[in-house]
Scaffold this motif. Sequence first.
Motif, PDB file in Angstrom:
ATOM      1  N   ASP A  34       0.820  -1.211   0.000  1.00  0.00           N
ATOM      2  CA  ASP A  34       0.000   0.000   0.000  1.00  0.00           C
ATOM      3  C   ASP A  34       0.857   1.265   0.000  1.00  0.00           C
ATOM      4  OD1 ASP A  34      -2.148  -1.681   0.163  1.00  0.00           O
ATOM      5  OD2 ASP A  34      -2.535  -1.324   2.298  1.00  0.00           O
ATOM      6  N   ILE A  35       0.319   2.303  -0.603  1.00  0.00           N
ATOM      7  CA  ILE A  35       0.913   3.635  -0.521  1.00  0.00           C
ATOM      8  C   ILE A  35       0.197   4.355   0.617  1.00  0.00           C
ATOM      9  CG2 ILE A  35       1.268   5.824  -1.703  1.00  0.00           C
ATOM     10  CD1 ILE A  35       1.079   4.173  -4.355  1.00  0.00           C
ATOM     11  N   VAL A  36       0.929   4.737   1.637  1.00  0.00           N
ATOM     12  CA  VAL A  36       0.303   5.253   2.857  1.00  0.00           C
ATOM     13  C   VAL A  36       0.260   6.782   2.846  1.00  0.00           C
ATOM     14  CG1 VAL A  36       0.406   5.324   5.381  1.00  0.00           C
ATOM     15  CG2 VAL A  36       1.075   3.234   4.149  1.00  0.00           C
ATOM     16  N   ASN A  66      -9.329   3.931  -4.529  1.00  0.00           N
ATOM     17  CA  ASN A  66      -9.128   2.477  -4.493  1.00  0.00           C
ATOM     18  C   ASN A  66     -10.240   1.754  -5.244  1.00  0.00           C
ATOM     19  OD1 ASN A  66      -6.727   2.614  -3.065  1.00  0.00           O
ATOM     20  ND2 ASN A  66      -7.697   2.316  -1.067  1.00  0.00           N
ATOM     21  N   ALA A  67     -11.459   2.264  -5.120  1.00  0.00           N
ATOM     22  CA  ALA A  67     -12.584   1.649  -5.841  1.00  0.00           C
ATOM     23  C   ALA A  67     -12.457   1.838  -7.351  1.00  0.00           C
ATOM     24  CB  ALA A  67     -13.903   2.238  -5.355  1.00  0.00           C
ATOM     25  N   ASN A  68     -11.617   2.790  -7.750  1.00  0.00           N
ATOM     26  CA  ASN A  68     -11.398   3.059  -9.169  1.00  0.00           C
ATOM     27  C   ASN A  68      -9.999   2.646  -9.630  1.00  0.00           C
ATOM     28  OD1 ASN A  68     -13.804   4.790 -10.430  1.00  0.00           O
ATOM     29  ND2 ASN A  68     -13.590   5.362  -8.284  1.00  0.00           N
ATOM     30  N   GLY A  69      -9.452   1.613  -8.985  1.00  0.00           N
ATOM     31  CA  GLY A  69      -8.207   1.017  -9.460  1.00  0.00           C
ATOM     32  C   GLY A  69      -6.954   1.379  -8.703  1.00  0.00           C
ATOM     33  N   GLY A  70      -7.045   2.316  -7.756  1.00  0.00           N
ATOM     34  CA  GLY A  70      -5.863   2.691  -6.996  1.00  0.00           C
ATOM     35  C   GLY A  70      -4.863   3.483  -7.831  1.00  0.00           C
ATOM     36  N   VAL A  71      -3.596   3.365  -7.476  1.00  0.00           N
ATOM     37  CA  VAL A  71      -2.513   4.094  -8.142  1.00  0.00           C
ATOM     38  C   VAL A  71      -1.572   3.092  -8.789  1.00  0.00           C
ATOM     39  CG1 VAL A  71      -0.537   5.641  -7.820  1.00  0.00           C
ATOM     40  CG2 VAL A  71      -2.646   6.023  -6.524  1.00  0.00           C
ATOM     41  N   ALA A  72      -1.588   3.030 -10.108  1.00  0.00           N
ATOM     42  CA  ALA A  72      -0.730   2.102 -10.856  1.00  0.00           C
ATOM     43  C   ALA A  72      -0.869   0.674 -10.311  1.00  0.00           C
ATOM     44  CB  ALA A  72       0.728   2.563 -10.802  1.00  0.00           C
ATOM     45  N   GLY A  73      -2.118   0.314  -9.982  1.00  0.00           N
ATOM     46  CA  GLY A  73      -2.394  -1.029  -9.500  1.00  0.00           C
ATOM     47  C   GLY A  73      -2.171  -1.232  -8.019  1.00  0.00           C
ATOM     48  N   ARG A  74      -1.711  -0.194  -7.311  1.00  0.00           N
ATOM     49  CA  ARG A  74      -1.483  -0.305  -5.859  1.00  0.00           C
ATOM     50  C   ARG A  74      -2.574   0.453  -5.097  1.00  0.00           C
ATOM     51  NH1 ARG A  74       4.732   1.302  -4.976  1.00  0.00           N
ATOM     52  NH2 ARG A  74       4.067   1.158  -2.790  1.00  0.00           N
ATOM     53  N   LYS A  75      -2.881  -0.034  -3.911  1.00  0.00           N
ATOM     54  CA  LYS A  75      -3.895   0.592  -3.078  1.00  0.00           C
ATOM     55  C   LYS A  75      -3.300   1.730  -2.255  1.00  0.00           C
ATOM     56  CE  LYS A  75      -7.431  -2.162  -3.978  1.00  0.00           C
ATOM     57  NZ  LYS A  75      -8.656  -1.648  -4.625  1.00  0.00           N
ATOM     58  N   LEU A  76      -4.116   2.720  -1.996  1.00  0.00           N
ATOM     59  CA  LEU A  76      -3.794   3.746  -1.021  1.00  0.00           C
ATOM     60  C   LEU A  76      -4.316   3.306   0.345  1.00  0.00           C
ATOM     61  CD1 LEU A  76      -4.897   6.935  -3.005  1.00  0.00           C
ATOM     62  CD2 LEU A  76      -2.547   6.169  -2.637  1.00  0.00           C
ATOM     63  N   TRP A 323      -9.537  16.495  -0.264  1.00  0.00           N
ATOM     64  CA  TRP A 323      -9.710  15.546  -1.381  1.00  0.00           C
ATOM     65  C   TRP A 323      -8.717  15.895  -2.490  1.00  0.00           C
ATOM     66  CZ3 TRP A 323     -14.160  12.044  -2.392  1.00  0.00           C
ATOM     67  CH2 TRP A 323     -14.173  11.502  -3.680  1.00  0.00           C
ATOM     68  N   LEU A 324      -8.602  17.197  -2.798  1.00  0.00           N
ATOM     69  CA  LEU A 324      -7.667  17.646  -3.823  1.00  0.00           C
ATOM     70  C   LEU A 324      -6.223  17.304  -3.453  1.00  0.00           C
ATOM     71  CD1 LEU A 324      -7.160  19.368  -6.444  1.00  0.00           C
ATOM     72  CD2 LEU A 324      -6.846  21.303  -4.893  1.00  0.00           C
ATOM     73  N   SER A 325      -5.856  17.496  -2.195  1.00  0.00           N
ATOM     74  CA  SER A 325      -4.501  17.116  -1.765  1.00  0.00           C
ATOM     75  C   SER A 325      -4.263  15.634  -1.999  1.00  0.00           C
ATOM     76  CB  SER A 325      -4.291  17.452  -0.286  1.00  0.00           C
ATOM     77  OG  SER A 325      -4.188  18.845  -0.092  1.00  0.00           O
ATOM     78  N   GLY A 326      -5.278  14.813  -1.707  1.00  0.00           N
ATOM     79  CA  GLY A 326      -5.155  13.383  -1.987  1.00  0.00           C
ATOM     80  C   GLY A 326      -4.942  13.112  -3.462  1.00  0.00           C
ATOM     81  N   MET A 327      -5.627  13.877  -4.312  1.00  0.00           N
ATOM     82  CA  MET A 327      -5.441  13.716  -5.760  1.00  0.00           C
ATOM     83  C   MET A 327      -4.000  14.021  -6.175  1.00  0.00           C
ATOM     84  SD  MET A 327      -8.905  15.520  -7.261  1.00  0.00           S
ATOM     85  CE  MET A 327      -8.363  15.343  -8.971  1.00  0.00           C
ATOM     86  N   VAL A 328      -3.433  15.086  -5.612  1.00  0.00           N
ATOM     87  CA  VAL A 328      -2.052  15.445  -5.947  1.00  0.00           C
ATOM     88  C   VAL A 328      -1.091  14.380  -5.437  1.00  0.00           C
ATOM     89  CG1 VAL A 328      -0.224  17.172  -5.689  1.00  0.00           C
ATOM     90  CG2 VAL A 328      -2.593  17.910  -5.998  1.00  0.00           C
ATOM     91  N   PHE A 329      -1.291  13.916  -4.191  1.00  0.00           N
ATOM     92  CA  PHE A 329      -0.468  12.819  -3.671  1.00  0.00           C
ATOM     93  C   PHE A 329      -0.495  11.627  -4.640  1.00  0.00           C
ATOM     94  CE2 PHE A 329      -1.406  14.174   1.005  1.00  0.00           C
ATOM     95  CZ  PHE A 329      -0.316  15.039   1.010  1.00  0.00           C
ATOM     96  N   ALA A 330      -1.695  11.250  -5.059  1.00  0.00           N
ATOM     97  CA  ALA A 330      -1.852  10.083  -5.930  1.00  0.00           C
ATOM     98  C   ALA A 330      -1.176  10.302  -7.283  1.00  0.00           C
ATOM     99  CB  ALA A 330      -3.336   9.762  -6.114  1.00  0.00           C
ATOM    100  N   GLU A 331      -1.294  11.511  -7.816  1.00  0.00           N
ATOM    101  CA  GLU A 331      -0.677  11.810  -9.113  1.00  0.00           C
ATOM    102  C   GLU A 331       0.849  11.770  -9.019  1.00  0.00           C
ATOM    103  OE1 GLU A 331      -0.460  12.731 -13.185  1.00  0.00           O
ATOM    104  OE2 GLU A 331      -2.182  12.102 -11.962  1.00  0.00           O
TER     105      GLU A 331
END
Length: 399
Positions: A34-36, A66-76, A323-331
């Motif tokens: 997981d990406i924490v 996570n419900a939409n595939g996570g990040v490059a196949g990994r879960k947050l 939520w936006l900060s989470g989007m940037v983290f994920a990107e």
Amino acid sequence: MTDFLRRKLIQAAGSAAALGPFAIGSVSAQQKGDIVIAASQPITGIFAFAGTAMNNGLNDFVLWKNANGGVAGRKLRYVSEDSGFKLDQGVAIFKKLMASEKPSFFYGDSTQWAKAVAQDAVAAGTIMTSSTSLASSMADPTGMPQHFVPGPIYGSMHEILMEYIAKTWSKSDKPKIAYVYADTEFGRDGIPAGKARAEKLGLPIVTEIVTKQAGIDVAPEVAKLRRARPDIVIFQGYILAPMPEFVRQMREAGLQSQVMGTAWGLDKPAYDALGAMGESLAGVSPYRYGHETDSTMINAMRDFGAKNRPDMKNISPFYISSWLSGMVFAEVADRCIKANKPLTLPNMKAALESMKEWDSGGIFGTLVDLSKHQAPVGRIYRYEPKTKTMEPASSWLKV
């Protein structure tokens, strides 16, 4: 940047280059599983109304992603603890979760928190941070290399506000402007940039009023405004009080000044209170509002909330911001993983700074450039009494 921070960032960069894709230890652990995302949130205390929304927003983004595939196949994975908006408690949470959870990203509750953990974050070399703060000092790629602001800093917002005023008011009769702000970092931040832009545009600042954060007798300050007779009064550093009392006494004194503000001062408590008085609050918002339907990402928030948080009747800007900060983290994580680079600070900083035309799903109404660790865009909104909502009064403006 201090010599300490510079040395640590260089050391982290050297270590990442040496380890490469075969890194061991904490960097190796980040490359699998997981990406924490960890957080120190003010769920109780004086800012609980905002902290609860911020905690929910980041938590809900992780579940949605996570419900939409996570990040490059990994879960947050999201872990958070309550800071109570106490600095020592927030710093202790950072140290505890850094040791126990090995996060790649950390979200905090204030400007002071981000500054307090900066040296440890840079020294770790494996963490990127963000927070609810829109302080100008937080968007500093050199001095705060590990941190980004999830929107425009206050200085950018005040510059946007001055540009809007200059474009929409009569050029032959430029409006007189007054600033009213709290004697806090939140209140003072952005005022110098706004004044400088006003001077450049030929907009007169006729008075500045500085108050305590709370427990204010506004009558003497309203008397100053009455003498200055501004066409526009811009508030900064307040979320609600003392704005309603200021406006009430201004009207009693015969002043019809347009009331304006920025960001958190345009949230529902403020526009509801002023709307009930028959006032039309206006100002710069970093994001679209939660009721708007022309953003795919805000629509996703609303759909998620309808299914999972039926009691959430209003999507606050604090929820949107986290939520936006989470989007940037994920990107950032996605760009590092796809480039086969470990989640080290130099790699994550480079990924963030490569986001020069990033699509936020319509949270910002234009593609944004995060290369300077902020998104310097905003839009003017104005209260609409018929719908009791804030509605767009301008296009998206950049500075």
